[in-house]
Write an enzyme that holds these catalytic residues in place. Sequence first.
Site, PDB file in Angstrom:
ATOM      1  N   GLU A 157     -10.945  -1.095 -22.539  1.00  0.00           N
ATOM      2  CA  GLU A 157     -11.646  -1.650 -21.373  1.00  0.00           C
ATOM      3  C   GLU A 157     -12.863  -0.851 -20.939  1.00  0.00           C
ATOM      4  O   GLU A 157     -13.321  -0.977 -19.794  1.00  0.00           O
ATOM      5  CB  GLU A 157     -10.677  -1.845 -20.195  1.00  0.00           C
ATOM      6  CG  GLU A 157      -9.497  -2.763 -20.515  1.00  0.00           C
ATOM      7  CD  GLU A 157      -8.675  -3.141 -19.302  1.00  0.00           C
ATOM      8  OE1 GLU A 157      -9.271  -3.332 -18.221  1.00  0.00           O
ATOM      9  OE2 GLU A 157      -7.448  -3.234 -19.435  1.00  0.00           O
ATOM     10  N   LYS A 179      -7.506 -10.839 -12.983  1.00  0.00           N
ATOM     11  CA  LYS A 179      -7.387 -12.124 -12.279  1.00  0.00           C
ATOM     12  C   LYS A 179      -8.717 -12.630 -11.730  1.00  0.00           C
ATOM     13  O   LYS A 179      -8.804 -13.751 -11.235  1.00  0.00           O
ATOM     14  CB  LYS A 179      -6.351 -12.014 -11.151  1.00  0.00           C
ATOM     15  CG  LYS A 179      -6.723 -11.071 -10.028  1.00  0.00           C
ATOM     16  CD  LYS A 179      -5.716 -11.112  -8.873  1.00  0.00           C
ATOM     17  CE  LYS A 179      -4.356 -10.636  -9.263  1.00  0.00           C
ATOM     18  NZ  LYS A 179      -4.251  -9.190  -9.514  1.00  0.00           N
ATOM     19  N   HIS A 240      -0.632  -0.966  -2.690  1.00  0.00           N
ATOM     20  CA  HIS A 240       0.617  -1.724  -2.685  1.00  0.00           C
ATOM     21  C   HIS A 240       1.794  -0.769  -2.512  1.00  0.00           C
ATOM     22  O   HIS A 240       1.801   0.323  -3.078  1.00  0.00           O
ATOM     23  CB  HIS A 240       0.806  -2.480  -4.007  1.00  0.00           C
ATOM     24  CG  HIS A 240       0.068  -3.775  -4.063  1.00  0.00           C
ATOM     25  ND1 HIS A 240      -0.178  -4.437  -5.241  1.00  0.00           N
ATOM     26  CD2 HIS A 240      -0.481  -4.542  -3.075  1.00  0.00           C
ATOM     27  CE1 HIS A 240      -0.840  -5.556  -4.977  1.00  0.00           C
ATOM     28  NE2 HIS A 240      -1.042  -5.633  -3.681  1.00  0.00           N
ATOM     29  N   PRO A 242       6.109  -1.379  -2.631  1.00  0.00           N
ATOM     30  CA  PRO A 242       6.004  -0.477  -3.772  1.00  0.00           C
ATOM     31  C   PRO A 242       4.965  -0.981  -4.775  1.00  0.00           C
ATOM     32  O   PRO A 242       4.725  -2.188  -4.857  1.00  0.00           O
ATOM     33  CB  PRO A 242       7.414  -0.510  -4.377  1.00  0.00           C
ATOM     34  CG  PRO A 242       7.952  -1.851  -3.988  1.00  0.00           C
ATOM     35  CD  PRO A 242       7.360  -2.164  -2.648  1.00  0.00           C
ATOM     36  N   SER A 244       3.309  -1.862  -8.537  1.00  0.00           N
ATOM     37  CA  SER A 244       3.867  -2.441  -9.760  1.00  0.00           C
ATOM     38  C   SER A 244       3.943  -1.411 -10.882  1.00  0.00           C
ATOM     39  O   SER A 244       4.674  -1.591 -11.857  1.00  0.00           O
ATOM     40  CB  SER A 244       3.037  -3.647 -10.215  1.00  0.00           C
ATOM     41  OG  SER A 244       1.673  -3.293 -10.367  1.00  0.00           O
ATOM     42  N   HIS A 247       1.266   4.941 -10.997  1.00  0.00           N
ATOM     43  CA  HIS A 247       0.073   5.783 -11.125  1.00  0.00           C
ATOM     44  C   HIS A 247      -0.831   5.337  -9.988  1.00  0.00           C
ATOM     45  O   HIS A 247      -1.163   4.147  -9.900  1.00  0.00           O
ATOM     46  CB  HIS A 247      -0.608   5.586 -12.479  1.00  0.00           C
ATOM     47  CG  HIS A 247      -1.868   6.399 -12.615  1.00  0.00           C
ATOM     48  ND1 HIS A 247      -1.912   7.591 -13.300  1.00  0.00           N
ATOM     49  CD2 HIS A 247      -3.131   6.190 -12.135  1.00  0.00           C
ATOM     50  CE1 HIS A 247      -3.144   8.083 -13.244  1.00  0.00           C
ATOM     51  NE2 HIS A 247      -3.897   7.258 -12.541  1.00  0.00           N
ATOM     52  N   HIS A 249      -3.278   3.896  -7.591  1.00  0.00           N
ATOM     53  CA  HIS A 249      -4.432   3.023  -7.763  1.00  0.00           C
ATOM     54  C   HIS A 249      -4.700   2.307  -6.448  1.00  0.00           C
ATOM     55  O   HIS A 249      -3.800   2.132  -5.620  1.00  0.00           O
ATOM     56  CB  HIS A 249      -4.199   2.006  -8.893  1.00  0.00           C
ATOM     57  CG  HIS A 249      -2.956   1.190  -8.748  1.00  0.00           C
ATOM     58  ND1 HIS A 249      -1.681   1.694  -8.968  1.00  0.00           N
ATOM     59  CD2 HIS A 249      -2.776  -0.112  -8.403  1.00  0.00           C
ATOM     60  CE1 HIS A 249      -0.786   0.741  -8.771  1.00  0.00           C
ATOM     61  NE2 HIS A 249      -1.424  -0.360  -8.416  1.00  0.00           N
ATOM     62  N   HIS A 251      -6.640  -1.084  -4.544  1.00  0.00           N
ATOM     63  CA  HIS A 251      -7.114  -2.456  -4.731  1.00  0.00           C
ATOM     64  C   HIS A 251      -8.313  -2.723  -3.826  1.00  0.00           C
ATOM     65  O   HIS A 251      -8.328  -2.317  -2.655  1.00  0.00           O
ATOM     66  CB  HIS A 251      -6.003  -3.454  -4.360  1.00  0.00           C
ATOM     67  CG  HIS A 251      -4.733  -3.265  -5.142  1.00  0.00           C
ATOM     68  ND1 HIS A 251      -4.293  -4.175  -6.078  1.00  0.00           N
ATOM     69  CD2 HIS A 251      -3.809  -2.274  -5.110  1.00  0.00           C
ATOM     70  CE1 HIS A 251      -3.153  -3.756  -6.591  1.00  0.00           C
ATOM     71  NE2 HIS A 251      -2.834  -2.603  -6.017  1.00  0.00           N
TER      72      HIS A 251
END
Length: 310
Positions: A157, A179, A240, A242, A244, A247, A249, A251
């Site tokens: 990526e 998404k 978030h 918990p 997903s 590590h 991150h 949003h």
Amino acid sequence: MASGPTEGAEAAVHGRLSSLKGFTVTEVLGEDSLHKTVALLGRFEGRDDPAVLLLGRKPFDKAGLDELASERLALAPDFANDIYSKYVGTPPPSQAGVTVDLIYPATDKHIAKHRAQKRVMVTETPELYEQTVLPYIRSIPPARLQWVYNILEKKKEADRLIFEDPNPSLGFMLHPDLKWDQVQPEQLYCLALVHRRDLGCMRDLTAQHLPLLENVRDKGCQAISSRYGVPPSQLRVFLHYPPSYYHLHVHFAHASLEHRGVAAGKAVLLDDVIDCIKTFGSDAWSRRTLTFQLGEADELWRLLGPGEGA
């Protein structure tokens, strides 16, 4: 020469699909009529490994609305009543696109995540976290984060990178989430992965991490504003709990975006995370009792979910 039966599967592994030739749907895992998405379970011909296919309707291309609202939109009458009428339209190809996300080979965890499931609200005390949740987090195989490390090491990526601060303590990498099609700014959704690997979730954050959190917020918003023209005032920046994956991150989503991931019980605004530490002390998040949404497909369900009949 005719292609072999495993050509689709081989291309899927390397991200080179040009069609879904040889793919068979075995189950509809879930459907979201509000957001026009569907999750499918299937297999490629000649392969036993399952695949999860996520299909979604793309937002209208605003630049092509004149073409859509024209004779190129074929109409079939549905009903008419006085001045009101309704039709089913078949749009021209330029307005008929769908997003296609493929997980292959998919694990049981992937399949369970996208299968329609019961959801409840659970309350996690600091004691419950220490005695039950933390041991679970420590038991997660490191291989589950390999895809994250591939991104951080620019093995994957790299062409999607929006911004990077390479500082090992304060830095991060910002990418568009899968998404988002990077076309409609109102659908903007990006993820910032921190470089340091010793932070799993919000519970780990203390006062010493405030410079990191503020750096991610400030430089992330600035990078999005520079690249996409969306000002910080139109961004919802959150974590978030918990998460997903464990590590740390962050949003970044457009303020007008409607998505389960931005809802209460899942998202915690980064500004609130920062303010809580400044107001209530360095260990505020390790002392907090947290209430959040949990789906029965989540591995935490067996540890925290309700009993039978709940």
